[in-house]
Design a protein around this motif. Sequence first.
Motif, PDB file in Angstrom:
ATOM      1  N   ALA A   1       0.852  -1.176   0.000  1.00  0.00           N
ATOM      2  CA  ALA A   1       0.000   0.000   0.000  1.00  0.00           C
ATOM      3  C   ALA A   1       0.894   1.234   0.000  1.00  0.00           C
ATOM      4  CB  ALA A   1      -0.907   0.000   1.223  1.00  0.00           C
ATOM      5  N   ASP A   2       0.467   2.265  -0.690  1.00  0.00           N
ATOM      6  CA  ASP A   2       1.278   3.486  -0.759  1.00  0.00           C
ATOM      7  C   ASP A   2       1.593   4.028   0.632  1.00  0.00           C
ATOM      8  OD1 ASP A   2      -0.292   4.828  -3.778  1.00  0.00           O
ATOM      9  OD2 ASP A   2       1.352   3.398  -3.501  1.00  0.00           O
ATOM     10  N   SER A   3       0.652   3.873   1.532  1.00  0.00           N
ATOM     11  CA  SER A   3       0.808   4.461   2.866  1.00  0.00           C
ATOM     12  C   SER A   3       1.891   3.784   3.703  1.00  0.00           C
ATOM     13  CB  SER A   3      -0.529   4.404   3.615  1.00  0.00           C
ATOM     14  OG  SER A   3      -0.952   3.052   3.749  1.00  0.00           O
ATOM     15  N   VAL A   4       2.334   2.600   3.286  1.00  0.00           N
ATOM     16  CA  VAL A   4       3.350   1.887   4.085  1.00  0.00           C
ATOM     17  C   VAL A   4       4.670   1.727   3.348  1.00  0.00           C
ATOM     18  CG1 VAL A   4       1.497   0.632   5.253  1.00  0.00           C
ATOM     19  CG2 VAL A   4       2.742  -0.477   3.382  1.00  0.00           C
TER      20      VAL A   4
ATOM     21  N   LYS B   1       2.932   4.730  12.678  1.00  0.00           N
ATOM     22  CA  LYS B   1       2.149   5.939  12.892  1.00  0.00           C
ATOM     23  C   LYS B   1       0.815   5.559  13.517  1.00  0.00           C
ATOM     24  CE  LYS B   1       4.030   7.856   8.575  1.00  0.00           C
ATOM     25  NZ  LYS B   1       3.675   8.423   7.254  1.00  0.00           N
TER      26      LYS B   1
ATOM     27  N   GLU C   1      -1.994   6.164  12.428  1.00  0.00           N
ATOM     28  CA  GLU C   1      -2.924   5.697  11.396  1.00  0.00           C
ATOM     29  C   GLU C   1      -2.671   4.243  10.988  1.00  0.00           C
ATOM     30  OE1 GLU C   1      -1.097   8.501  11.341  1.00  0.00           O
ATOM     31  OE2 GLU C   1      -0.386   8.949   9.302  1.00  0.00           O
ATOM     32  N   ASP C   2      -1.620   3.636  11.513  1.00  0.00           N
ATOM     33  CA  ASP C   2      -1.405   2.213  11.290  1.00  0.00           C
ATOM     34  C   ASP C   2      -2.209   1.370  12.283  1.00  0.00           C
ATOM     35  OD1 ASP C   2       2.021   3.013  10.695  1.00  0.00           O
ATOM     36  OD2 ASP C   2       0.514   2.506   9.179  1.00  0.00           O
TER      37      ASP C   2
END
Length: 124
Positions: free
Chosen positions: A59-62, A85, A87-88
């Motif tokens: 995923a882009d976020s990770v 973070k 948000e994780d």
Amino acid sequence: VQLQASGGGWVQTGGSLRLSCAASGSIFRIITMGWYRQYPGLQRELVAVITSFGGTNFADSVKGRFTISRDNAKNTVELQMNSLKSEDTAVYYCNVGANEDIKSRRDGRVTTYWGKGTQVTVSS
């Protein structure tokens, strides 16, 4: 097929956790192993996946923070999560895509298996 996940828990922001998952049972051929996560009220989303040849997708976020690895001989997959973070924070699920038998492999049928979720909580 059973998937046994471990490694969740609480960690401070910026810390690290490692999730592990072991697949057992009658498995003809595992194609993909990976991790999804789910926020309350939302659908599961892909975190990272790895193929039997070592190809990965994140995923882009990770990207840049998480890595994924697998041991094909042991049918295990690990997710190393760094620089965590808030948000994780989510419930993480181990996922396996496999051919159940030689016929399903020939037919291109893939069965998806899920492990029980493991909670990851990140806070300061």
